[in-house]
Design an enzyme around this catalytic site. Sequence first.
Site, PDB file in Angstrom:
ATOM      1  N   LYS A 139      -3.964  -6.510  -9.470  1.00  0.00           N
ATOM      2  CA  LYS A 139      -2.652  -5.927  -9.166  1.00  0.00           C
ATOM      3  C   LYS A 139      -1.794  -5.849 -10.432  1.00  0.00           C
ATOM      4  O   LYS A 139      -1.100  -4.843 -10.665  1.00  0.00           O
ATOM      5  CB  LYS A 139      -1.938  -6.747  -8.087  1.00  0.00           C
ATOM      6  CG  LYS A 139      -2.541  -6.607  -6.687  1.00  0.00           C
ATOM      7  CD  LYS A 139      -2.336  -5.212  -6.116  1.00  0.00           C
ATOM      8  CE  LYS A 139      -2.774  -5.089  -4.666  1.00  0.00           C
ATOM      9  NZ  LYS A 139      -2.710  -3.695  -4.180  1.00  0.00           N
ATOM     10  N   SER A 199       1.913  -7.096  -5.410  1.00  0.00           N
ATOM     11  CA  SER A 199       1.952  -8.386  -4.704  1.00  0.00           C
ATOM     12  C   SER A 199       2.602  -9.434  -5.585  1.00  0.00           C
ATOM     13  O   SER A 199       2.499  -9.373  -6.817  1.00  0.00           O
ATOM     14  CB  SER A 199       0.511  -8.803  -4.391  1.00  0.00           C
ATOM     15  OG  SER A 199       0.454 -10.158  -4.012  1.00  0.00           O
ATOM     16  N   TYR A 208      -7.559 -11.103  -7.597  1.00  0.00           N
ATOM     17  CA  TYR A 208      -6.705 -10.138  -6.890  1.00  0.00           C
ATOM     18  C   TYR A 208      -5.384  -9.947  -7.628  1.00  0.00           C
ATOM     19  O   TYR A 208      -4.969  -8.817  -7.888  1.00  0.00           O
ATOM     20  CB  TYR A 208      -6.454 -10.660  -5.471  1.00  0.00           C
ATOM     21  CG  TYR A 208      -5.474  -9.863  -4.646  1.00  0.00           C
ATOM     22  CD1 TYR A 208      -5.886  -8.713  -3.974  1.00  0.00           C
ATOM     23  CD2 TYR A 208      -4.150 -10.263  -4.516  1.00  0.00           C
ATOM     24  CE1 TYR A 208      -4.994  -7.993  -3.202  1.00  0.00           C
ATOM     25  CE2 TYR A 208      -3.254  -9.548  -3.742  1.00  0.00           C
ATOM     26  CZ  TYR A 208      -3.679  -8.410  -3.086  1.00  0.00           C
ATOM     27  OH  TYR A 208      -2.788  -7.701  -2.325  1.00  0.00           O
TER      28      TYR A 208
END
Lengths: 329, 329
Positions: free
Chosen positions: A155, A127, A151
């Site tokens: 990642k 992402s 998050y």
Amino acid sequence: MKVLVIGAAGMVGRKLLEKVAAEPGVLGGQIDSLTLVDVFAPEAPAALAGVSSSKTVDLSEPGAAAALAAERPDLVIHLAAVVSGEAEADFDKGYRVNLDGTRALFDAIRAEGLKAPYCPRMVFASSVAVFGAPFPPSIPDDFFCTPLTSYGTQKAICELLLADYSRRGIFDGVGIRLPTICVRPGKPNAAASGFFSNILREPLAGQEAVLPVDESVRHWFASPRSAVGFFTHAATMDTSKIGPRRNLSMPGLSATVGEQIAALERVAGPKVAALIKRVPDETIRGIVGGWAQRFDGTRARELGFTAESSFDEIIRIHIDDELGGKIGG
Amino acid sequence: MKVLVIGAAGMVGRKLLEKVAAEPGVLGGQIDSLTLVDVFAPEAPAALAGVSSSKTVDLSEPGAAAALAAERPDLVIHLAAVVSGEAEADFDKGYRVNLDGTRALFDAIRAEGLKAPYCPRMVFASSVAVFGAPFPPSIPDDFFCTPLTSYGTQKAICELLLADYSRRGIFDGVGIRLPTICVRPGKPNAAASGFFSNILREPLAGQEAVLPVDESVRHWFASPRSAVGFFTHAATMDTSKIGPRRNLSMPGLSATVGEQIAALERVAGPKVAALIKRVPDETIRGIVGGWAQRFDGTRARELGFTAESSFDEIIRIHIDDELGGKIGG
């Protein structure tokens, strides 16, 4: 070939499977078995019924990854993740699923390779959340990863593991940093980024939509069709050209909300565009204000990844793929 | 204040403790307890005997981190790591100690904070091994982390965790990317970087030393005294000025081997410099050829970190700190 798709019930997973059903060779060979995994039972398109099997699995549970790796797939496409908002709200769940689950998968493949030679292609959905503000006007391919969410941190960590495990020959990994996918099909959702799709999808279906930010807000986009293309290309490309830097910011289109609306008016007419209602929301303005506006994407383009070059094109893709070519609901 | 030093038996750990013994307030306050931890029993300087306790602990063993965090130190200095070569040779040990051990420490501090409010300062020893070639001539503060070793990968992952845990208020972290420390005291060692120190230390002690690379080889250095200063400054600085980018490439000195030798000749004379024997080693030339030559270090300097500006100074520090001011062994 044997294919394993983890996170097969999500939007990108379902679109990818539709593509495979329509073009059986798109993942690089004849598919002998296709294992579809998600925390909710994934559905295979009818055309793939003969080769596919569905499994409801939480990758972070003990033994789950080992059971999947034991099938020794030639290609693994790993799309599964706890999304940004949930990973921020639930520290333990985010790290358990997004980091430990992915690492368990990587280590299970390593364990298979220690039993007998094995090095599958591993395509990992990352992402642009691996990046954090402040940003330069266009984020270069060598810009550092300083995520501002758990998050994005998870990642970014998985990207580092992907590169190291690839360097060691455990698998042949490609990390795909997705732009914001637009137009997202389905119902409006509460994600802070939801309006970027809502203001196109709802008017095209004859419904009103709310725009919570200024028209000057700029962001980074690709269509669902491009997203599927990123994964099929990553599954089949010559990875010897990537070198050790295995994680790639995908190409996309930098556009303002005003440019989105102008494209909607060109493609669908002013009556459709008039269905957008301006209802400023300071919270959403604040969140979106810290997001990246433009990526360089040179490396990915040189490696053969492609995306749209105009918002008119992105809107036409939605009309073709989701509305059967018709505007107005 | 309560202080916990993990990796206290290593070179930087021992030098740091000597500094604390000589300047008791250097870590920001009166030390009431000093816990020294390593996999080999660390020794405290005599001046610290009254407050210090030594523990032989492997941080990656179950319960080890929780026991250390239960003391609720105000300051944690985490220097412990499996070194680069060993982490490359032993995949499992490198990930277990350098990643899982560090994460266990971070999570143990989080667990303490969930019991009662707690947010210690956490100073973490990282490395320029988080970067990987190809490099620009000077590596900027926003250059991406693309390590080419498992050690560098593990350090880069811990940097990401450090930033995320700091952002969440679990601790107040500062990551210190050390330059190559020169002149390293002690015996010559077999590390590929060893010659950078050997060619100074051994001649200054009246011994011959082997130079395996060309004099044009350029690298990035700071003295052991600077390294100690990085950690004491990180322990006491105002972290509100760092912002969310918690990991800092330390300032240092970019110098060629030829510049090292010229400085040795200026400081100690041509007879001492003549003790360096040129014995080219293609393996070491190859390894060192991929290393970083210069970092920008602007952010760290603006935040108050300092290092040497000439190799003459680095050599004089070695003569003062290790040789009692005398050249010739």
